[in-house]
Design a protein around this motif. Structure first.
Motif, PDB file in Angstrom:
ATOM      1  N   CYS A  16       0.816  -1.324   0.070  1.00 18.15           N
ATOM      2  CA  CYS A  16       0.045  -0.079   0.071  1.00 18.15           C
ATOM      3  C   CYS A  16       0.901   1.276   0.044  1.00 18.15           C
ATOM      4  O   CYS A  16       0.537   2.242  -0.958  1.00 18.15           O
ATOM      5  CB  CYS A  16      -0.932   0.042   1.258  1.00 18.15           C
ATOM      6  SG  CYS A  16      -2.218  -1.253   1.245  1.00 18.15           S
ATOM      7  N   ASP A  17       1.926   1.164   0.893  1.00 19.32           N
ATOM      8  CA  ASP A  17       2.867   2.513   1.004  1.00 19.32           C
ATOM      9  C   ASP A  17       3.499   2.585  -0.462  1.00 19.32           C
ATOM     10  O   ASP A  17       3.911   3.878  -0.765  1.00 19.32           O
ATOM     11  CB  ASP A  17       3.727   2.235   2.207  1.00 19.32           C
ATOM     12  CG  ASP A  17       2.938   2.516   3.466  1.00 19.32           C
ATOM     13  OD1 ASP A  17       1.988   2.879   3.459  1.00 19.32           O
ATOM     14  OD2 ASP A  17       3.535   2.262   4.549  1.00 19.32           O
ATOM     15  N   LEU A  18       3.900   1.464  -0.998  1.00 19.12           N
ATOM     16  CA  LEU A  18       4.668   1.857  -2.147  1.00 19.12           C
ATOM     17  C   LEU A  18       3.892   2.278  -3.298  1.00 19.12           C
ATOM     18  O   LEU A  18       4.457   2.635  -4.264  1.00 19.12           O
ATOM     19  CB  LEU A  18       5.318   0.329  -2.377  1.00 19.12           C
ATOM     20  CG  LEU A  18       6.725  -0.111  -1.777  1.00 19.12           C
ATOM     21  CD1 LEU A  18       6.952  -1.511  -1.925  1.00 19.12           C
ATOM     22  CD2 LEU A  18       7.791   0.739  -1.910  1.00 19.12           C
ATOM     23  N   ARG A  19       2.569   2.043  -3.417  1.00 24.11           N
ATOM     24  CA  ARG A  19       1.617   2.363  -4.488  1.00 24.11           C
ATOM     25  C   ARG A  19       1.598   3.886  -4.203  1.00 24.11           C
ATOM     26  O   ARG A  19       1.037   4.476  -5.508  1.00 24.11           O
ATOM     27  CB  ARG A  19       0.311   1.633  -4.435  1.00 24.11           C
ATOM     28  CG  ARG A  19       0.616   0.224  -4.499  1.00 24.11           C
ATOM     29  CD  ARG A  19       0.806   0.083  -6.219  1.00 24.11           C
ATOM     30  NE  ARG A  19      -0.401   0.497  -7.162  1.00 24.11           N
ATOM     31  CZ  ARG A  19      -0.483   0.743  -8.445  1.00 24.11           C
ATOM     32  NH1 ARG A  19       0.795   0.643  -9.256  1.00 24.11           N
ATOM     33  NH2 ARG A  19      -1.323   1.052  -9.068  1.00 24.11           N
ATOM     34  N   LEU A  20       1.564   4.626  -3.055  1.00 21.77           N
ATOM     35  CA  LEU A  20       1.131   5.928  -3.339  1.00 21.77           C
ATOM     36  C   LEU A  20       2.025   6.927  -3.926  1.00 21.77           C
ATOM     37  O   LEU A  20       1.454   7.679  -4.434  1.00 21.77           O
ATOM     38  CB  LEU A  20       1.037   6.366  -1.608  1.00 21.77           C
ATOM     39  CG  LEU A  20       0.223   5.563  -0.737  1.00 21.77           C
ATOM     40  CD1 LEU A  20       0.369   5.992   0.571  1.00 21.77           C
ATOM     41  CD2 LEU A  20      -1.203   6.130  -1.062  1.00 21.77           C
ATOM     42  N   PRO A  21       3.261   6.673  -3.763  1.00 26.64           N
ATOM     43  CA  PRO A  21       3.986   7.532  -4.774  1.00 26.64           C
ATOM     44  C   PRO A  21       3.865   7.625  -6.408  1.00 26.64           C
ATOM     45  O   PRO A  21       3.839   8.464  -6.822  1.00 26.64           O
ATOM     46  CB  PRO A  21       5.472   7.237  -4.389  1.00 26.64           C
ATOM     47  CG  PRO A  21       5.647   6.331  -3.200  1.00 26.64           C
ATOM     48  CD  PRO A  21       4.265   6.083  -3.183  1.00 26.64           C
ATOM     49  N   ASP A  22       3.388   6.448  -6.824  1.00 25.95           N
ATOM     50  CA  ASP A  22       2.944   6.139  -8.196  1.00 25.95           C
ATOM     51  C   ASP A  22       1.889   7.027  -8.612  1.00 25.95           C
ATOM     52  O   ASP A  22       1.648   7.646  -9.394  1.00 25.95           O
ATOM     53  CB  ASP A  22       2.597   4.808  -8.358  1.00 25.95           C
ATOM     54  CG  ASP A  22       3.827   3.778  -8.470  1.00 25.95           C
ATOM     55  OD1 ASP A  22       4.830   4.512  -8.986  1.00 25.95           O
ATOM     56  OD2 ASP A  22       3.915   2.718  -8.406  1.00 25.95           O
ATOM     57  N   TYR A  23       0.864   7.034  -7.380  1.00 31.86           N
ATOM     58  CA  TYR A  23      -0.459   7.786  -7.381  1.00 31.86           C
ATOM     59  C   TYR A  23      -0.123   9.279  -7.618  1.00 31.86           C
ATOM     60  O   TYR A  23      -0.681  10.160  -8.258  1.00 31.86           O
ATOM     61  CB  TYR A  23      -1.502   7.275  -6.437  1.00 31.86           C
ATOM     62  CG  TYR A  23      -2.197   5.893  -6.899  1.00 31.86           C
ATOM     63  CD1 TYR A  23      -2.899   5.943  -8.157  1.00 31.86           C
ATOM     64  CD2 TYR A  23      -1.867   4.967  -6.199  1.00 31.86           C
ATOM     65  CE1 TYR A  23      -3.391   4.959  -8.427  1.00 31.86           C
ATOM     66  CE2 TYR A  23      -2.719   3.815  -6.297  1.00 31.86           C
ATOM     67  CZ  TYR A  23      -3.328   3.680  -7.502  1.00 31.86           C
ATOM     68  OH  TYR A  23      -3.842   2.418  -7.954  1.00 31.86           O
ATOM     69  N   THR A  24       0.568   9.904  -6.635  1.00 30.04           N
ATOM     70  CA  THR A  24       1.184  11.066  -6.616  1.00 30.04           C
ATOM     71  C   THR A  24       1.589  11.354  -8.189  1.00 30.04           C
ATOM     72  O   THR A  24       1.324  12.435  -8.666  1.00 30.04           O
ATOM     73  CB  THR A  24       2.399  11.192  -5.580  1.00 30.04           C
ATOM     74  OG1 THR A  24       1.776  10.763  -4.237  1.00 30.04           O
ATOM     75  CG2 THR A  24       2.720  12.757  -5.356  1.00 30.04           C
ATOM     76  N   SER A  25       2.576  10.753  -8.706  1.00 28.40           N
ATOM     77  CA  SER A  25       3.191  10.972  -9.832  1.00 28.40           C
ATOM     78  C   SER A  25       2.134  11.209 -10.987  1.00 28.40           C
ATOM     79  O   SER A  25       2.241  12.033 -11.875  1.00 28.40           O
ATOM     80  CB  SER A  25       4.165   9.841  -9.943  1.00 28.40           C
ATOM     81  OG  SER A  25       4.762   9.895 -11.426  1.00 28.40           O
TER      82      SER A  25
END
Length: 709
Positions: A28-37
């Motif tokens: 879950c935490d690793l997916r968050l930067p992708d969504y920010t990008s």
């Protein structure tokens, strides 16, 4: 050590569940930067348009794109679009088909976009001002390709041009781009919130599970440590001091418990996060920055280990020492005050306290330096990423959102290594505590249960026989007892008397197996005590130590010590025989009166009488009194022995005493001198046959008084 890890294996299922949840949380935490990008790059920069493949395109515009394709690619594109009223609409397609279309369309879109922008360089290159598309259509395939690829443009920049082409196409079709943008941002934001919420819920679950696991592990460990210590004998207590045992069962177990929590919460989570983040940025052009950061962290951790490691063990040893000194001061406070030695004891405590403080400060300063160093490193790395990333954005090789995601992933990697470093520092400290706890479990017990237990029944008859018994302490060079032989039978009283250090207490401590003989045998009802269950032996012995020991609780609880159910009648009888009834009835709550810690709210004589009452209440086959009448006045002593004789007429009574009046009427008196029996018989016999006994007797009372008695 095996025992320690055996306890941990009991919680294997919980640990597996925790690891599973931690993996989900990390994902879950690793997916968050992708969504920010995506929100920055796609939602804001690209108006929510994710691909260079248009969902709708004018017929004439698609024809322009087809000019710059070979026949095979043109056929593929036409197959994926359906013409409706002069507009081509994209058919339903898979992700793989979308990616293939994207690769086919990207160069033609760039060429068309450049021509539509009437690029001056391109116009000069073809040296013509006629309709460029008509010109492009007359070119051969090589010429058309050169129009699209004459500029050496990065693939990522090409994609941005492709997105701009699609954006222009949607404007021609009057498609509301702002609505597309809002929908994309809302959809992506909702996914981010869902992931963040899921991560928070899982984090709460893992926190609960790890806290519960470590608490249960600590509870089990403390219970088993106490159970092991309960089996310790004199030898084990000499090898591990009481102060150290207290530290190990409290401070060390707490440290291990905290380490297990950190191990499950961080040591497992951090590598998952670190490796996951590394995989996300593995093909990035700025990976050298991450390698630099990780290398610096590893160097710092190694230096920290080299400097701080030797101090960790010293801290635990000094805690043992400070507990020992403090315990001695508390136990000996009346003596310290009476000798006005408070200042010296304060200085002794202060010396140990300063040593512990000095070592703790050294370790803490090293640990404190670590956090600002790591924070500075993290901020410096972020600045370096922004500096390098800004240049790449200017060159068009990356987008702002991608840079933001890279920064977030880099922070995750650095934080993961930082957390692993913190745990790595805790490991040696915890390992020292684990070894200290394991030392208790691994300690060989001197007094152990026999492999084959002889069955003597629920109740002993009570015959005690010493056969040529020898004994020496494990660290002594000489025997304390030599060739001890006598027999004590039910219904009789055997008294043991002798000078200080003659081995009286040691002798009787051999019966309940507080120590084991080093030679000869001790028999109970004809069976060697080494072949009897320790429980059976001690269950049938009423032992009253030289120093009366009381426990916190009521008088009633102290007399009925070890019994689940209280027999009121038997309790009052025991108090009456032990001459305790009078002072108990004077108490406001009588038998419900609370005894303070160590029995400090009762006198020495009252403490002894309650200890004797405890033995009487047990109604054993064998009574052992280790100089248990020394704090009683002569009248109370006489009355107690008189009542005791009636109560123990079917039991074996063994009394160690210093007073001649206590042993005067015993059926047999054993005289010890330097660990040897120098006389055995009745009072009258010993007065005529044993000089040492006579000397002891006459040192206390006159011969006339003895004759009167």
């Amino acid at each position: 050590m095996k025992t320690f890890f055996r306890h941990l294996r009991r919680h294997t299922l919980t640990m597996i569940i925790v690891v599973f949840f931690l993996f989900i949380q990390a994902m879950c935490d690793l997916r968050l930067p992708d969504y920010t990008s995506k929100i920055v790059d796609v939602g804001i920069s690209q108006n929510g348009i994710e691909s260079n493949v248009p969902e709708k395109i004018l017929k004439e515009d698609l024809n322009k794109l087809l000019i710059f394709m070979n026949e095979e690619d043109a056929y593929t594109v036409k197959e994926k679009y359906e013409l409706k009223e002069n507009i081509y609409e994209l058919k339903e397609s898979t992700q793989e088909e979308q990616e293939k279309l994207s690769k086919i369309l990207i160069d033609p879109e760039l060429a068309v976009l450049m021509i539509e922008m009437k690029d001056k360089e391109l116009l000069n290159k073809i040296n013509s001002k006629e309709d460029l598309f008509n010109l492009a259509s007359t070119m051969n395939l090589e010429g058309q390709s050169s129009v699209a690829q004459y500029m050496n443009i990065d693939e990522k920049l090409k994609m941005q041009y492709g997105i701009n082409y699609v954006k222009n196409e949607y404007k021609k079709l009057n498609i509301d781009i702002s609505k597309t943008q809002n929908n994309f941002i809302k959809k992506t934001g909702a996914k981010m919130l869902s992931l963040a919420l899921l991560g928070a819920i899982i984090a709460a679950i893992t926190s609960y599970l790890t806290s519960r696991l470590s608490a249960k592990f600590g509870k089990t460990l403390r219970e088993e440590v106490v159970q092991k210590i309960m089996k310790f004998g004199n030898k084990e207590f000499k090898e591990i001091s009481l102060a150290s045992l207290i530290t190990r069962s409290t401070n060390d177990i707490n440290r291990v418990q905290m380490f297990i929590t950190m191990l499950l919460r961080i040591m497992i989570f951090a590598p998952i996060m670190g490796i996951g983040a590394l995989l996300k940025v593995i093909n990035n052009e700025m990976n050298f920055i991450i390698i630099l950061a990780v290398s610096i962290i590893l160097v710092l951790v190694v230096l920290l280990f080299i400097i701080a490691m030797p101090k960790f063990k010293l801290v635990q040893e000094l805690i043992d020492k400070i507990n020992l000194v403090f315990r001695e001061i508390l136990n000996g406070l009346p003596v310290i005050r009476s000798f006005k030695n408070e200042k010296n004891e304060e200085e002794r405590f202060d010396e140990v306290n300063k040593k512990l403080t000095k070592v703790n400060l050294f370790v803490d300063r090293i640990m404190i330096l670590m956090m600002p160093t790591m924070t500075f490193l993290m901020n410096a790395i972020c600045i370096l990423i922004i500096y390098v990333g800004a240049k790449k954005i200017d060159m068009g090789t990356i987008q702002i959102g991608t840079l933001m995601a890279f920064i977030q992933y880099t922070i995750q990697i650095i934080m993961s290594f930082l957390l692993i470093s913190v745990i790595s520092i805790m490991i040696p400290r915890a390992w020292i505590s684990i070894k200290r706890i394991a030392e208790i479990f691994d300690k060989d017990i001197e007094i152990e249960e026999p492999e084959v237990v002889s069955d003597i029944g629920n109740k002993f008859k009570g015959t005690v026989e010493f056969k040529e018994v020898y004994f020496r302490y494990h660290d002594a060079d000489e025997d304390i007892l030599e060739n001890i032989s006598f027999k004590a039978t039910p219904g009789t009283t055997t008294a043991i008397i002798g000078g200080t250090g003659s081995g009286k207490s040691t002798l009787i401590n051999l019966i309940p197996r507080f120590f084991d003989v080093t030679g000869g045998q001790i028999l109970i009802d004809g069976i060697d005590v080494k072949n009897l269950s320790l429980y059976d032996i001690r269950e049938n012995i009423g032992y009253v130590p030289q120093k009366g020991v009381l426990f916190t609780g009521t008088i009633e609880e102290n007399i009925s010590f070890g019994k689940e159910k209280i027999n009121k009648k038997q309790l009052e009888l025991a108090a009456q025989i032990s001459q305790s009834e009078e002072f108990i009835n004077d108490k406001p709550k009588k038998y419900k009166e609370e005894i303070s810690q160590g029995g400090t709210n009762v006198s020495g004589g009252q403490k002894q009488r309650l200890s004797i009452a405890r033995a009487i209440y047990k109604n054993p086959s064998i009574y052992i009194f280790d100089d248990s009448f020394s704090a009683l006045d002569f009248k109370t002593d006489k009355n107690l022995r008189k009542e005791l004789k009636k109560a123990t007429k079917e039991s074996t009574v063994i009394i160690v005493a210093q007073r001649i009046s206590t042993v005067l009427n015993a059926d047999q008196i054993i005289v010890l001198d330097e660990g040897k029996i120098v006389g055995i018989g009745s009072h009258e016999e010993l007065m005529s046959t044993c000089d040492i006994y006579k000397e002891i007797a006459l040192s206390q009372v006159t011969e006339e008084e003895l004759n009167e008695k």
